[in-house]
Design an enzyme around this catalytic site. Structure first.
Site, PDB file in Angstrom:
ATOM      1  N   LYS A 110      31.712  34.482  42.855  1.00 23.23           N
ATOM      2  CA  LYS A 110      30.801  33.387  42.571  1.00 23.23           C
ATOM      3  C   LYS A 110      31.484  32.049  42.884  1.00 23.23           C
ATOM      4  CE  LYS A 110      27.106  32.448  39.418  1.00 23.23           C
ATOM      5  NZ  LYS A 110      26.354  32.838  38.274  1.00 23.23           N
ATOM      6  N   LYS A 189      22.814  48.559  52.075  1.00 17.65           N
ATOM      7  CA  LYS A 189      22.958  49.097  50.717  1.00 17.65           C
ATOM      8  C   LYS A 189      21.793  48.634  49.834  1.00 17.65           C
ATOM      9  CE  LYS A 189      25.803  49.264  46.672  1.00 17.65           C
ATOM     10  NZ  LYS A 189      26.917  48.932  45.877  1.00 17.65           N
ATOM     11  N   LYS A 192      19.130  45.075  44.173  1.00 16.83           N
ATOM     12  CA  LYS A 192      18.030  44.161  43.838  1.00 16.83           C
ATOM     13  C   LYS A 192      18.279  42.774  44.432  1.00 16.83           C
ATOM     14  CE  LYS A 192      19.561  43.654  39.054  1.00 16.83           C
ATOM     15  NZ  LYS A 192      20.643  44.612  39.255  1.00 16.83           N
TER      16      LYS A 192
END
Ligand code: ADP
Ligand code: TRP
Length: 320
Positions: A110, A189, A192
């Protein structure tokens, strides 16, 4: 052996979650003392809407029960229903070197992307360590992506024990030998975050439509094809019997078929495989009190165990 694993309620479960993780966790309940929890405290680092989180937690419980988690054999509970874990997390945090957390990928990724990270995400692996150590777990079945976090847990347990005496049981990661990379509708892959998922409990008609839209290459129909490099075949294999898989494999190697036919067979196989779980899920949905009772009994059992571990830890470091 005591097995423990958690799954985050950050969205509806898809085929990748099931074949890559949940299926193997459930199978372990047959031979071991399984503790499985819905990691709602971890989910708070990404889901920040109360009603949405509540819904995801409920769905996660219904999904895993419908998929075969048996509350007579295994203990199912919600992470936040065992507050002892959060306290244990604090004890561990007081002995966690910052450098160890700086190297952890959830935070590092991140930060490298220039996104703002909060302390929750930074200390996420310590909460995960508390989850594991609170129940004296021996084995932690996880996907490849979580192995680093289990290493952090082992490090923290080792240094706590070295400092205060033998308090914690040293856990081991068991990397699940399932499908490590279930492809999504675009062949990448399934995740979500990539918007390419096929849901376990999507309405059958919508699922069929999505399957018919899975991307394919444009090789001529008559060409033989290598099944091992084809994502439709990879998906079909997850649901099909050994015989059906062999038949499909032969069809690929011979050529002379259209992908539409493979998609149709995939939709049929998935439908057949998932129907019993759909039926069980509907039954559970009609009896919410049963699901509540399962989660309450699970939390009570988990709390008893966590309380005794926390007492050991308190005593060892001079609290109480
Ligand atoms: P997502 O990538 O959709 O956000 P998560 O990271 O919440 O999924 O995954 C939960 C677990 O499911 C992970 O531990 C991982 O091992 C497994 N998993 C997720 N996607 C896949 C996939 N495409 N193939 C195999 N396993 C997967
Ligand atoms: N972090 C795990 C995941 O994203 C979920 C999790 C939380 C977990 N606590 C755990 C897994 C403890 C195993 C043990 O998949």
């Amino acid at each position: 052996m005591r097995i423990l694993s958690g799954i985050q309620p950050t969205g509806r479960f898809h085929w990748g979650n099931y074949f890559g993780a949940i299926k193997q966790y459930i199978e372990l309940q047959e031979q071991h003392d399984g503790y499985y929890f819905i990691a709602d405290l971890h989910a708070l680092t990404t889901v920040r809407d109360a009603a949405v989180l509540r819904g995801f937690v409920r769905d996660a419980a219904l999904d895993v029960l419908a998929l075969g988690l048996d509350p007579e054999r295994a203990t199912l509970f919600v992470q936040s229903h065992v507050p002892e874990v959060s306290e244990l997390c604090w004890l561990l945090m007081t002995g966690t070197p910052l450098g160890l957390l700086e190297r952890c990928h959830a935070y590092k990724d991140k930060k490298e992307k220039g996104l703002k990270a909060d302390a929750g995400l930074f200390t996420y692996p310590v909460l995960m360590a508390a989850d594991i150590l609170a129940y004296d777990a021996n084995w932690v079945p996880v996907g490849e992506d979580q192995v680093q976090h289990i290493e952090v847990c082992r490090d923290l347990a080792r240094s706590f024990n070295a400092h205060y005496g033998e308090v914690f049981t040293q856990p081991e990661a068991r990397v699940v030998q399932g499908a490590s990379k279930v492809p999504g509708t675009d062949g990448e892959k399934m995740s979500k975050s990539y918007n390419n998922t096929l849901g376990l409990f999507e309405p059958p008609n919508e699922l069929r439509k999505k399957i018919m839209r899975i991307s394919t290459d444009s090789r001529p129909m008559e060409d033989p094809k290598d099944p091992e490099t084809d994502h439709l075949y990879q998906l079909f294999r997850l649901f099909a019997t050994a015989e059906q898989t062999e038949e499909m494999r032969a069809m690929y190697l011979k050529g002379g078929f259209g992908y539409g036919e493979v998609k149709k067979r995939l939709a049929d196989a998935a439908d057949q495989y998932l129907t019993p779980a759909r039926v069980r899920r509907e039954e559970l949905e009609n009896h919410p009190e049963k699901v509540d009772a399962i989660l309450q009994a699970g939390a009570a059992k988990a709390r008893d165990r966590a309380r005794s571990v926390l007492q050991r830890a308190h005593k060892a470091c001079g609290l109480g």
